[in-house]
Structure formats: C-alpha cells, structure tokens
Motif scaffolding. Structure first.
Motif, PDB file in Angstrom:
ATOM      1  N   TYR A 151       0.653  -1.495  -0.078  1.00 32.16           N
ATOM      2  CA  TYR A 151       0.233  -0.104   0.213  1.00 32.16           C
ATOM      3  C   TYR A 151       0.565   1.301   0.162  1.00 32.16           C
ATOM      4  O   TYR A 151       0.812   2.079  -1.113  1.00 32.16           O
ATOM      5  N   ILE A 152       2.104   0.947   0.860  1.00 31.03           N
ATOM      6  CA  ILE A 152       2.932   2.481   0.976  1.00 31.03           C
ATOM      7  C   ILE A 152       3.946   2.552  -0.348  1.00 31.03           C
ATOM      8  O   ILE A 152       3.709   3.645  -1.405  1.00 31.03           O
ATOM      9  N   ALA A 153       3.580   1.674  -0.832  1.00 31.12           N
ATOM     10  CA  ALA A 153       4.032   1.935  -2.740  1.00 31.12           C
ATOM     11  C   ALA A 153       3.748   2.253  -3.667  1.00 31.12           C
ATOM     12  O   ALA A 153       3.988   2.921  -4.685  1.00 31.12           O
ATOM     13  N   GLY A 154       2.096   1.958  -3.218  1.00 30.89           N
ATOM     14  CA  GLY A 154       1.212   2.183  -3.951  1.00 30.89           C
ATOM     15  C   GLY A 154       0.436   3.818  -4.083  1.00 30.89           C
ATOM     16  O   GLY A 154       0.010   4.645  -4.287  1.00 30.89           O
ATOM     17  N   GLN A 155       1.229   4.199  -2.645  1.00 32.38           N
ATOM     18  CA  GLN A 155       0.849   5.330  -2.261  1.00 32.38           C
ATOM     19  C   GLN A 155       1.475   7.228  -3.332  1.00 32.38           C
ATOM     20  O   GLN A 155       2.229   7.042  -2.893  1.00 32.38           O
ATOM     21  N   ASN A 156      -0.001   7.842  -3.523  1.00 31.80           N
ATOM     22  CA  ASN A 156       1.051   9.149  -4.092  1.00 31.80           C
ATOM     23  C   ASN A 156       1.227  10.395  -2.740  1.00 31.80           C
ATOM     24  O   ASN A 156      -0.629  10.659  -2.474  1.00 31.80           O
ATOM     25  N   THR A 157       1.839  11.337  -2.928  1.00 35.02           N
ATOM     26  CA  THR A 157       1.513  12.433  -1.812  1.00 35.02           C
ATOM     27  C   THR A 157       1.725  14.087  -2.518  1.00 35.02           C
ATOM     28  O   THR A 157       2.723  13.676  -3.569  1.00 35.02           O
ATOM     29  N   TYR A 158       0.922  14.850  -2.481  1.00 41.41           N
ATOM     30  CA  TYR A 158       0.726  16.174  -3.553  1.00 41.41           C
ATOM     31  C   TYR A 158       0.203  16.906  -2.498  1.00 41.41           C
ATOM     32  O   TYR A 158      -0.205  16.774  -1.339  1.00 41.41           O
ATOM     33  N   PHE A 159       1.205  18.113  -2.712  1.00 47.28           N
ATOM     34  CA  PHE A 159       1.416  19.831  -1.837  1.00 47.28           C
ATOM     35  C   PHE A 159       1.779  20.638  -2.202  1.00 47.28           C
ATOM     36  O   PHE A 159       2.227  20.546  -3.532  1.00 47.28           O
ATOM     37  N   VAL A 160       0.788  22.178  -2.043  1.00 49.86           N
ATOM     38  CA  VAL A 160       0.997  22.989  -2.832  1.00 49.86           C
ATOM     39  C   VAL A 160       1.027  23.970  -1.385  1.00 49.86           C
ATOM     40  O   VAL A 160       0.109  24.150  -0.299  1.00 49.86           O
ATOM     41  N   LEU A 161       1.891  24.582  -1.320  1.00 50.63           N
ATOM     42  CA  LEU A 161       2.129  25.962  -0.814  1.00 50.63           C
ATOM     43  C   LEU A 161       1.793  27.458  -0.568  1.00 50.63           C
ATOM     44  O   LEU A 161       2.149  27.585  -1.145  1.00 50.63           O
ATOM     45  N   GLU A 162       1.210  27.883   0.044  1.00 52.54           N
ATOM     46  CA  GLU A 162       0.618  29.673   0.107  1.00 52.54           C
ATOM     47  C   GLU A 162       1.679  30.244   0.029  1.00 52.54           C
ATOM     48  O   GLU A 162       1.770  30.854  -0.844  1.00 52.54           O
ATOM     49  N   SER A 163       3.285  29.772   1.028  1.00 55.16           N
ATOM     50  CA  SER A 163       4.280  31.169   1.196  1.00 55.16           C
ATOM     51  C   SER A 163       5.560  29.521   0.779  1.00 55.16           C
ATOM     52  O   SER A 163       5.249  28.291   1.418  1.00 55.16           O
ATOM     53  N   LEU A 164       6.822  30.451  -0.073  1.00 57.27           N
ATOM     54  CA  LEU A 164       7.915  29.835  -0.024  1.00 57.27           C
ATOM     55  C   LEU A 164       8.858  30.008   1.285  1.00 57.27           C
ATOM     56  O   LEU A 164       9.996  29.743   1.945  1.00 57.27           O
ATOM     57  N   GLU A 165       8.401  30.789   2.502  1.00 54.29           N
ATOM     58  CA  GLU A 165       9.032  31.239   3.378  1.00 54.29           C
ATOM     59  C   GLU A 165       9.994  30.113   4.104  1.00 54.29           C
ATOM     60  O   GLU A 165      11.127  30.084   4.567  1.00 54.29           O
ATOM     61  N   ALA A 166       9.112  29.786   4.415  1.00 56.11           N
ATOM     62  CA  ALA A 166       9.969  28.192   5.568  1.00 56.11           C
ATOM     63  C   ALA A 166      10.263  27.298   4.046  1.00 56.11           C
ATOM     64  O   ALA A 166      11.701  26.932   4.978  1.00 56.11           O
ATOM     65  N   LEU A 167      10.363  26.637   2.762  1.00 57.18           N
ATOM     66  CA  LEU A 167      11.158  26.308   2.534  1.00 57.18           C
ATOM     67  C   LEU A 167      12.499  27.214   2.557  1.00 57.18           C
ATOM     68  O   LEU A 167      14.257  27.023   2.770  1.00 57.18           O
ATOM     69  N   ARG A 168      12.113  28.225   2.327  1.00 55.44           N
ATOM     70  CA  ARG A 168      13.679  29.749   2.039  1.00 55.44           C
ATOM     71  C   ARG A 168      14.334  29.507   3.839  1.00 55.44           C
ATOM     72  O   ARG A 168      15.533  29.349   3.433  1.00 55.44           O
ATOM     73  N   LYS A 169      13.290  29.470   4.703  1.00 53.10           N
ATOM     74  CA  LYS A 169      14.232  29.281   6.075  1.00 53.10           C
ATOM     75  C   LYS A 169      15.133  28.261   6.283  1.00 53.10           C
ATOM     76  O   LYS A 169      16.068  28.477   6.938  1.00 53.10           O
ATOM     77  N   ASN A 170      14.586  27.192   5.540  1.00 53.09           N
ATOM     78  CA  ASN A 170      15.002  26.257   6.624  1.00 53.09           C
ATOM     79  C   ASN A 170      16.349  25.331   5.187  1.00 53.09           C
ATOM     80  O   ASN A 170      16.862  24.253   4.991  1.00 53.09           O
ATOM     81  N   GLY A 171      16.511  26.134   4.180  1.00 47.12           N
ATOM     82  CA  GLY A 171      17.516  26.333   3.165  1.00 47.12           C
ATOM     83  C   GLY A 171      17.486  25.116   2.392  1.00 47.12           C
ATOM     84  O   GLY A 171      18.464  24.937   1.081  1.00 47.12           O
TER      85      GLY A 171
END
Length: 279
Positions: A151-171
């Motif tokens: 089941y895990i092998a067939g699972q797909n995860t998607y996401f959309v972010l409102e802000s990129l700040e978290a990605l910027r802050k954690n490098g």
C-alpha cells in the motif's frame, strides 16, 4: 489477536481515533526561537503560525526518543505497529527502530514493526487506517506487513504551499528564488518521491491555478479511484480544502474523502494556507 498502532505526531488522526485504545500518537517537539511546543493535544496552531510568521528563523523539530517509543511498545497488545514520518525528512523512523531494539533486548520477544511512511501528515493517517483494516480482516502479523508495504509503495503525496518562506528558512530554497517567486505570486506544486524526499512537480501563478495543476497531477496518476480513500489535510484553510475536494470529485469518483486540519509538524512543513493531498 490484539493490536496497537503508534503514529508519530506528524500524522493527523480523526477525533474518533484519538479516543480509540488501538491508536497512540507519539509527539515530536517543535522549537521556534527557544519556545518549545509539544505536538500533542495541547498544540495551538494559531499561536504557532503567529510565532513562525514573526520569526526570521525556521522552526526546528525534535523526533521522539527511542525511550518514548519503548514506552509506547510496552502494552498488552500482541501486534504493535509504528508509522513514522518519512525517514528522509526526520529521525523518527530510526528512533522507532531503536525503541524496538530496546524493547526486544529488555523485555523479550514481541511482534513489533516500524513502517517508514515515505510520506507525512495525512499519508501516515491513511497507512494507520490500512493497518487497522488488515487487523480487522484477521490477517496474520506478517501478512499485515506485506499488505501495508504494498500500500505504501502505491501511495502518492502532493502538496501546494501558500508561501515559500518555510523552504527558504530551512535552506531548501535560495533567498533570491524565494523573493522572485513571492514577487511573481508563483506557487509550487510539490510531491514526494518513492523514497520519501520532497520534489517540485510544477508551479503556477496564483494559488488557485497551482491547486488546479495539483488536481491534474492527481487525476493523471490515480489508478482504480473507486477503490481509493482520498485524504486532504490543510493548514488553517478549510475552504481551500473543500475546493480541492470538489475539484477532485469532478474527475475521480473515489470511495471516500477524509479532510483534517494539520497538527504541529505538518503545520511546520505546510505553512499557513498549505494543502496536502494523499491517495
């Protein structure tokens, strides 16, 4: 046989599961500028998001200790399963495995298995629900593991972010790229790789266009939708989650849709306004 399902606190649980003795959440701890937040039932999302928006630093998370997992494994259940945040994103999986080793060394033989979700948030929730389904069907311990791994092998995860700040802050993103993206109102459409790392699938100008692109990816990738439980978690944006649900149901007649608000760790990753979809 009796069973117990342990989920680290990146995974959200429906209210009914929180009251079910078969389930236990093991909390991570979040730190924002020296302020410690335990990701349990006391988590205050509004206060946490305020602190994050006011800080120039990225919040940090600490995974549960092996001893905390050992404590969770020490129960009357015959079969014990742990579901952790992707091992590529956190030390929770390794900690859960060390906790298992401690249990076997100190307390003797027991059926304990740790699942690396290769996902996060609502993806862990679906895995926990799959384990429950297998146990209720009367599967043997090894059969549950085999079924859930598939089941895990067939699972797909998607996401959309409102802000990129978290990605910027954690490098994970340069200051220049984040600045340009924010200035142009560009929203990334993200996903998880098969091994549980984060990748960018696409991008669009404006949140609504990005959400529609995400729906397109889900629709294209989804196999046998009538058999699938589709799960959506949102960070402080229930109307946006409802919109995504409605758009998806126009294209894929899934068996059921589950919508939950993000808890602490998921709120850290998704940021205010973020949407995560797992199927």
């Amino acid at each position: 046989m009796s069973y117990k399902i342990i989920v680290d606190s990146c995974g959200e649980l429906p209210e009914s599961y929180k009251k079910d003795e078969h389930f236990e959440r093991v909390p991570l701890v979040l730190d924002i500028d020296g302020h410690h937040v335990v990701d349990d039932e006391t988590f205050d999302q509004k206060d946490f998001l305020r602190r994050v928006s006011e800080s120039p630093n990225c919040p940090k998370s600490s995974c549960p200790s092996p001893e905390r997992y050992l404590e969770a494994y020490t129960c009357e259940a015959d079969n014990v399963y742990a579901v952790t945040l992707s091992a590529e994103l956190s030390g929770s999986y390794n900690s859960a495995e060390l906790g298992k080793k401690l249990y076997l060394e100190e307390k003797g033989q027991k059926n304990i298995h740790v699942f690396n979700s290769c996902s996060a948030s609502i993806g862990q929730t679906l895995i926990a629900m799959k384990i429950e389904e297998c146990e209720k069907a009367g599967m043997a311990f090894e059969q549950v593991i085999e079924t859930v791994d598939s089941y895990i092998a067939g699972q797909n995860t998607y996401f959309v972010l409102e802000s990129l700040e978290a990605l910027r802050k954690n490098g994970r993103l340069s200051n220049l790229k984040a600045f340009v993206a924010n200035a142009l109102n560009i929203k990334p459409v993200m996903g998880a790789t098969p091994i549980g790392t984060i990748c960018q699938l696409d991008q669009a100008r404006g949140i609504n266009r990005a959400l529609k692109k995400m729906v397109e990816y889900i629709t294209k990738d989804l196999k046998n939708p009538a058999e699938k439980l589709l799960a959506i978690s949102h960070c402080n944006c229930p109307e946006r989650a409802k919109l995504v649900k409605e758009e998806l149901l126009k294209h894929v007649p899934v068996k059921e849709v589950l919508i939950l608000d993000t808890a602490g760790v998921s709120s850290l990753y998704a940021s205010d306004g973020g949407i995560i979809v797992v199927v």
